[in-house]
Design a protein around this motif. Structure first.
Motif, PDB file in Angstrom:
ATOM      1  N   ARG A 184     -11.689 -74.678 -16.160  1.00 32.44           N
ATOM      2  CA  ARG A 184     -12.706 -74.576 -15.120  1.00 32.44           C
ATOM      3  C   ARG A 184     -13.096 -73.109 -14.850  1.00 32.44           C
ATOM      4  NH1 ARG A 184     -15.915 -77.862 -11.806  1.00 32.44           N
ATOM      5  NH2 ARG A 184     -17.062 -76.346 -10.547  1.00 32.44           N
ATOM      6  N   ILE A 185     -12.092 -72.250 -14.841  1.00 32.59           N
ATOM      7  CA  ILE A 185     -12.366 -70.810 -14.657  1.00 32.59           C
ATOM      8  C   ILE A 185     -13.279 -70.330 -15.792  1.00 32.59           C
ATOM      9  CG2 ILE A 185     -11.317 -68.495 -14.695  1.00 32.59           C
ATOM     10  CD1 ILE A 185      -8.778 -69.871 -13.436  1.00 32.59           C
ATOM     11  N   ASP A 186     -12.951 -70.764 -16.988  1.00 32.92           N
ATOM     12  CA  ASP A 186     -13.730 -70.372 -18.161  1.00 32.92           C
ATOM     13  C   ASP A 186     -15.176 -70.859 -18.043  1.00 32.92           C
ATOM     14  OD1 ASP A 186     -13.318 -69.247 -20.968  1.00 32.92           O
ATOM     15  OD2 ASP A 186     -14.292 -71.167 -21.421  1.00 32.92           O
ATOM     16  N   PHE A 187     -15.305 -72.112 -17.634  1.00 32.67           N
ATOM     17  CA  PHE A 187     -16.634 -72.720 -17.450  1.00 32.67           C
ATOM     18  C   PHE A 187     -17.448 -71.935 -16.418  1.00 32.67           C
ATOM     19  CE2 PHE A 187     -19.223 -75.754 -15.020  1.00 32.67           C
ATOM     20  CZ  PHE A 187     -19.988 -76.314 -16.036  1.00 32.67           C
ATOM     21  N   GLU A 188     -16.772 -71.572 -15.342  1.00 31.74           N
ATOM     22  CA  GLU A 188     -17.439 -70.832 -14.271  1.00 31.74           C
ATOM     23  C   GLU A 188     -17.886 -69.455 -14.766  1.00 31.74           C
ATOM     24  OE1 GLU A 188     -17.260 -72.788 -11.241  1.00 31.74           O
ATOM     25  OE2 GLU A 188     -19.034 -71.542 -10.925  1.00 31.74           O
ATOM     26  N   ALA A 189     -17.017 -68.826 -15.552  1.00 31.96           N
ATOM     27  CA  ALA A 189     -17.329 -67.486 -16.051  1.00 31.96           C
ATOM     28  C   ALA A 189     -18.519 -67.515 -17.008  1.00 31.96           C
ATOM     29  CB  ALA A 189     -16.102 -66.887 -16.736  1.00 31.96           C
ATOM     30  N   ILE A 190     -18.561 -68.546 -17.845  1.00 36.44           N
ATOM     31  CA  ILE A 190     -19.707 -68.666 -18.758  1.00 36.44           C
ATOM     32  C   ILE A 190     -20.991 -68.804 -17.936  1.00 36.44           C
ATOM     33  CG2 ILE A 190     -20.812 -70.113 -20.506  1.00 36.44           C
ATOM     34  CD1 ILE A 190     -17.941 -70.831 -21.476  1.00 36.44           C
ATOM     35  N   ALA A 191     -20.914 -69.638 -16.920  1.00 42.94           N
ATOM     36  CA  ALA A 191     -22.094 -69.828 -16.070  1.00 42.94           C
ATOM     37  C   ALA A 191     -22.496 -68.520 -15.388  1.00 42.94           C
ATOM     38  CB  ALA A 191     -21.806 -70.909 -15.021  1.00 42.94           C
ATOM     39  N   LEU A 192     -21.521 -67.799 -14.919  1.00 37.74           N
ATOM     40  CA  LEU A 192     -21.813 -66.515 -14.258  1.00 37.74           C
ATOM     41  C   LEU A 192     -22.460 -65.541 -15.230  1.00 37.74           C
ATOM     42  CD1 LEU A 192     -18.557 -66.197 -12.130  1.00 37.74           C
ATOM     43  CD2 LEU A 192     -20.898 -66.166 -11.202  1.00 37.74           C
TER      44      LEU A 192
ATOM     45  N   GLN B 109     -26.011 -66.451 -15.711  1.00 36.48           N
ATOM     46  CA  GLN B 109     -26.812 -66.119 -14.528  1.00 36.48           C
ATOM     47  C   GLN B 109     -26.913 -64.612 -14.306  1.00 36.48           C
ATOM     48  OE1 GLN B 109     -24.490 -68.436 -11.833  1.00 36.48           O
ATOM     49  NE2 GLN B 109     -25.226 -70.366 -12.711  1.00 36.48           N
ATOM     50  N   GLY B 110     -26.398 -63.848 -15.251  1.00 37.36           N
ATOM     51  CA  GLY B 110     -26.540 -62.396 -15.166  1.00 37.36           C
ATOM     52  C   GLY B 110     -25.500 -61.705 -14.315  1.00 37.36           C
ATOM     53  N   GLU B 111     -24.475 -62.448 -13.915  1.00 36.31           N
ATOM     54  CA  GLU B 111     -23.450 -61.842 -13.056  1.00 36.31           C
ATOM     55  C   GLU B 111     -22.325 -61.182 -13.842  1.00 36.31           C
ATOM     56  OE1 GLU B 111     -23.741 -61.407  -9.925  1.00 36.31           O
ATOM     57  OE2 GLU B 111     -25.521 -62.649  -9.603  1.00 36.31           O
ATOM     58  N   LEU B 112     -22.136 -61.607 -15.076  1.00 32.32           N
ATOM     59  CA  LEU B 112     -21.171 -60.958 -15.964  1.00 32.32           C
ATOM     60  C   LEU B 112     -21.936 -60.410 -17.164  1.00 32.32           C
ATOM     61  CD1 LEU B 112     -18.222 -63.555 -16.138  1.00 32.32           C
ATOM     62  CD2 LEU B 112     -18.464 -61.598 -14.593  1.00 32.32           C
ATOM     63  N   GLY B 113     -21.467 -59.290 -17.693  1.00 28.31           N
ATOM     64  CA  GLY B 113     -22.121 -58.722 -18.872  1.00 28.31           C
ATOM     65  C   GLY B 113     -21.861 -59.556 -20.103  1.00 28.31           C
ATOM     66  N   ILE B 114     -20.655 -60.064 -20.170  1.00 26.90           N
ATOM     67  CA  ILE B 114     -20.223 -60.835 -21.338  1.00 26.90           C
ATOM     68  C   ILE B 114     -19.002 -61.640 -20.915  1.00 26.90           C
ATOM     69  CG2 ILE B 114     -18.661 -59.023 -22.193  1.00 26.90           C
ATOM     70  CD1 ILE B 114     -19.602 -59.654 -25.027  1.00 26.90           C
ATOM     71  N   TRP B 115     -18.714 -62.695 -21.656  1.00 26.58           N
ATOM     72  CA  TRP B 115     -17.481 -63.460 -21.432  1.00 26.58           C
ATOM     73  C   TRP B 115     -16.969 -63.954 -22.768  1.00 26.58           C
ATOM     74  CZ3 TRP B 115     -13.846 -63.906 -17.942  1.00 26.58           C
ATOM     75  CH2 TRP B 115     -12.930 -64.987 -18.010  1.00 26.58           C
ATOM     76  N   ALA B 116     -15.673 -63.858 -22.960  1.00 21.30           N
ATOM     77  CA  ALA B 116     -15.030 -64.396 -24.164  1.00 21.30           C
ATOM     78  C   ALA B 116     -14.336 -65.686 -23.764  1.00 21.30           C
ATOM     79  CB  ALA B 116     -14.032 -63.383 -24.710  1.00 21.30           C
ATOM     80  N   SER B 117     -14.909 -66.797 -24.181  1.00 21.67           N
ATOM     81  CA  SER B 117     -14.428 -68.106 -23.743  1.00 21.67           C
ATOM     82  C   SER B 117     -13.125 -68.502 -24.433  1.00 21.67           C
ATOM     83  CB  SER B 117     -15.502 -69.147 -24.036  1.00 21.67           C
ATOM     84  OG  SER B 117     -14.983 -70.447 -23.847  1.00 21.67           O
TER      85      SER B 117
END
Lengths: 405, 327
Positions: A80-88, A91-99
């Protein structure tokens, strides 16, 4: 259960007795020839994709319903944390995310095998291990938002900083393990280190050097390789012609391949290897055979280099679903339990999201902090000059406002 | 006072460092039984044991990478890179990890690691054994870069480096390992000049000659030679290359109005370029001539039969001094 696979497993179950030799006389262990089992072509598995519990002679696992449910909770929350981070990120809230999607069992199983005094050295994808170590996921988001380069204290949860250069941390982990030896903290009540890395990293010189150093020093370390089959766009065949766990043979310590989507097997195999390391029996390489179900990072597009059929086949081996099926099948959990876990995961997700949105940018002059343990005159001068430069804009601001921005 | 070679002074300094802190370690290739290829660590493994003076596998990235891990566990490794040209397998660990981990951790982590590097030419060696890569590290924020020029500094500076909580790249002038001088091994470090301070080695009034490491002796000789021509050169041993002790440099140049920077390293993009830029910016109205640089040509290090043409020597330095006075 022995699942047919390409590789041959060494037998970490049969080791030399624990060495009590002080570190000053390391390496204490004669290089032992890893014994091969009769049918070594196997993947260690304790829970099938269908959720059927199976036994393995080398890895007996006594585990209560409460413990399995706790693992299930971890798996669901980290996804769920991962899912949320991808969404963020979207939405431009994170520069990048490694799922970590697909690798939850490898991370939670190994992460829950660690004792509080053991030390973990992650790559940049070990969000599940971070969770198990007790690091607030918001700290991870700081890095991916660009607010810090990590910035947590590794000693707080015995979870080292994320390392982005591939494989570098395996040497740090090995050196740390050599420190444990020098502290005399090997043996009964000993400590050990786990180093995380991926299949791509096994091509790096540093990882191979780490294997050598760990081996000749008989260091208390477990090398935990999450073979997720892909190094960005490059399949495993571009990294190796040998099953990865077999590489350990050449370095003189046991290697073992575990179903990386089986949280129980990952727990049992890592527990055993960590215990061996703590007792002074030296390193083990664990290859957790798993699959990166998502993109390498949010900047990546896997449709350019792999077939969706591959992903579909791995979905059938989902690391979470099999635990749920097992709990249902064995009537160890009511349906309300799953609802509760979902609700809790949603709450964690919401909290992480809110914290991310509220995360302020660091003050600009903070970029001059912590370059060295003491501020040099040069840095102090540069900082003061930069602050004055910033102030010069502040002085102009009313004028700009007047001009009707 | 004892008369010591520079390598022996380092050995004594390392011994003191190991005695001063039980967490101090020495690690590198051949540093144990052999005592290092230059014998700098001679006898230390015998006296401090194999757990503290560690013969490592032959892998430089491994030396620095595991030293980082040991430091994270509370140890204070002093690593030897056998020769300057062998530091590059460790370049990634030094630049991407050693230099940046404290910053990455926002100050939570400290890495008190010394990386000893015998550097420079003049010993008739084969390729990769005579290089001067110090500018690459001085260019990297997060590292301290220092170099000793004589036995007395070798003795104190290696101890100061070992007691620093920052990563220190310690460049040792390998062709000066056999230079002898008086060293005070009785006095403590309290009275010693801090390792990030430059030292005015020879006072003078007409021109500032800046140098470090192997060029310190050559520049001192140049000052003697110039004096016979009636020119008073002020020789400054920079000692610290990152950070630079610019105040000492600026004060001297404001006094003399002329500045020549000397190093064995390639002139292009070297420390001399940085110093010339800073001196020009801060001492512009004091300068009688442009800052001149004496160093290696922009070629790889040549075969050793040519190195005496490649390396700056007394005549090349005096030639630059002449050119400075020609403005």
């Amino acid at each position: 259960m022995a699942v047919k696979d390409a590789g041959r497993a060494a037998r970490p179950g049969e080791r030399a007795p624990a060495s009590r030799a002080p570190a000053s006389r390391a390496p204490a262990r004669e290089p032992e020839r890893p014994e091969r089992r009769a049918d070594p072509a196997e993947l260690i598995q304790l829970l099938t994709p269908e959720g059927e519990r199976v036994e393995h002679p080398d890895y007996p696992l006594e585990i209560s319903a409460a413990e399995v449910k706790a693992l299930y909770r971890d798996l669901v929350i980290v996804r769920r944390i991962d899912f949320e981070a991808i969404a963020l990120q979207r939405q431009g809230e994170l520069g990048i995310w490694a799922s970590l999607l697909g690798q939850e069992a490898a991370q939670v199983g190994s992460g829950r095998a660690l004792g509080p005094r053991d030390m973990a050295f992650p790559t940049y994808r070990e969000h599940g291990v971070a969770w198990c170590r007790g690091l607030d996921p918001v700290k991870l988001l700081e890095l991916f938002r660009g607010v810090s380069h990590g910035g947590w204290d590794p000693t707080e949860h015995n979870f080292h900083l994320y390392t982005i250069v591939i494989g570098s941390q395996t040497l740090h982990a090995t050196g740390y393990a050599m420190g444990i030896q020098r502290d005399g903290a090997v043996g009964d009540d000993g400590e050990a280190v786990i180093a995380y890395f991926g299949d791509g990293a096994t091509s790096q010189g540093d990882v191979n050097e780490a294997f050598i150093w760990a081996s000749v020093n008989n260091a208390p370390i477990v090398f935990f390789c999450q073979n997720n089959q892909w190094a960005i766009s490059e399949p495993l065949e571009r990294q190796t012609r040998t099953p990865l766990f077999q590489r350990a043979n050449g370095f003189g310590f046991p290697g073992v391949r575990v179903d990386g989507n089986d949280v129980l097997a990952c727990l049992a195999v890592t527990r055993k290897a960590m215990q061996a390391a703590r007792e002074g029996q030296g390193p083990t390489l664990i290859e957790a055979f798993t699959y990166r179900m998502g993109a390498h990072t949010t900047t990546d597009d896997p449709t350019r280099y792999r077939l969706s059929a591959e992903l579909e086949s791995w979905k059938l081996k989902d690391p979470i679903e099999r635990v749920k099926q097992y709990l249902i099948r064995t009537e160890q959990a009511e349906m309300t339990f799953f609802d509760e876990v979902e609700a809790e995961a949603a709450a964690v997700g919401s909290r992480v999201r809110a914290a991310c949105l509220q995360m302020p940018d660091p003050p600009p002059t903070s970029m001059f902090d912590d370059v060295l343990t003491t501020q040099t005159t040069q840095l102090a001068t540069e900082r003061a000059g930069f602050a004055a430069y910033l102030d010069s804009f502040a002085a102009q601001e009313p004028v700009l406002a007047e001009e009707g921005r | 006072m004892t008369t010591l070679t520079l390598s022996r002074a380092l050995n004594e300094g390392l011994r003191k460092a190991l005695e001063a802190n039980a967490k101090a370690l020495i690690m590198g290739e051949d540093v144990g039984k052999l005592g290092g290829v230059f014998r700098v660590t001679d006898g230390l493994q015998k006296d401090f044991g194999e757990a503290r003076v560690i013969d490592t596998p032959l892998a430089e990235s491994g030396i620095i990478g595991t030293a980082i891990g040991l430091a994270l566990r509370g140890y204070r490794p002093i690593c030897e890179i056998q020769f300057d040209g062998f530091i590059f397998p460790a370049f990634d660990q030094i630049v991407s990890q050693l230099a940046k981990m404290r910053y990455r951790s926002r100050g939570a982590v400290k890495l008190p690691i010394v990386v000893r590097v015998p550097f420079g030419g003049g010993i008739g060696a084969v390729e990769h054994h005579s290089e001067s890569p110090e500018a690459l590290f001085a260019h990297t924020p997060g590292l301290r870069v220092i170099s000793c020029g004589d036995p007395a500094d070798a003795y104190t500076m290696i101890q100061q480096a070992a007691s620093s909580d920052d990563p220190v790249l310690f460049f040792e002038p390998k062709r000066r390992y056999w230079d002898k001088a008086e060293v005070d091994t009785e006095g403590g470090l309290a009275a010693a000049l801090p390792m990030d301070s430059a030292r005015v080695l020879v006072e003078g009034s007409d021109l500032t000659l800046l140098c470090y490491g192997p060029m310190v002796r050559t520049c001192a000789e140049a000052a003697v030679a110039a004096a016979s021509d009636g020119r008073s050169l002020e020789v400054i041993d920079l000692r610290s290359l990152a950070p630079l002790d610019v105040e000492t440099i600026f004060a001297s140049v404001r006094k003399t109005g002329r500045c020549v920077v000397v190093h064995e390293a390639v002139v292009t993009g070297g420390l001399g370029a940085e110093i010339a830029a800073q001196v020009t910016q801060e001492c512009f109205y004091s300068l009688e001539a442009p800052v001149l640089r004496v160093g290696a040509y922009t070629t790889p290090y040549p075969p050793s039969r040519l190195e005496e043409h490649y390396l700056p020597d007394l005549d090349r330095i005096l030639d630059a001094v002449d050119r400075s006075f020609g403005y």
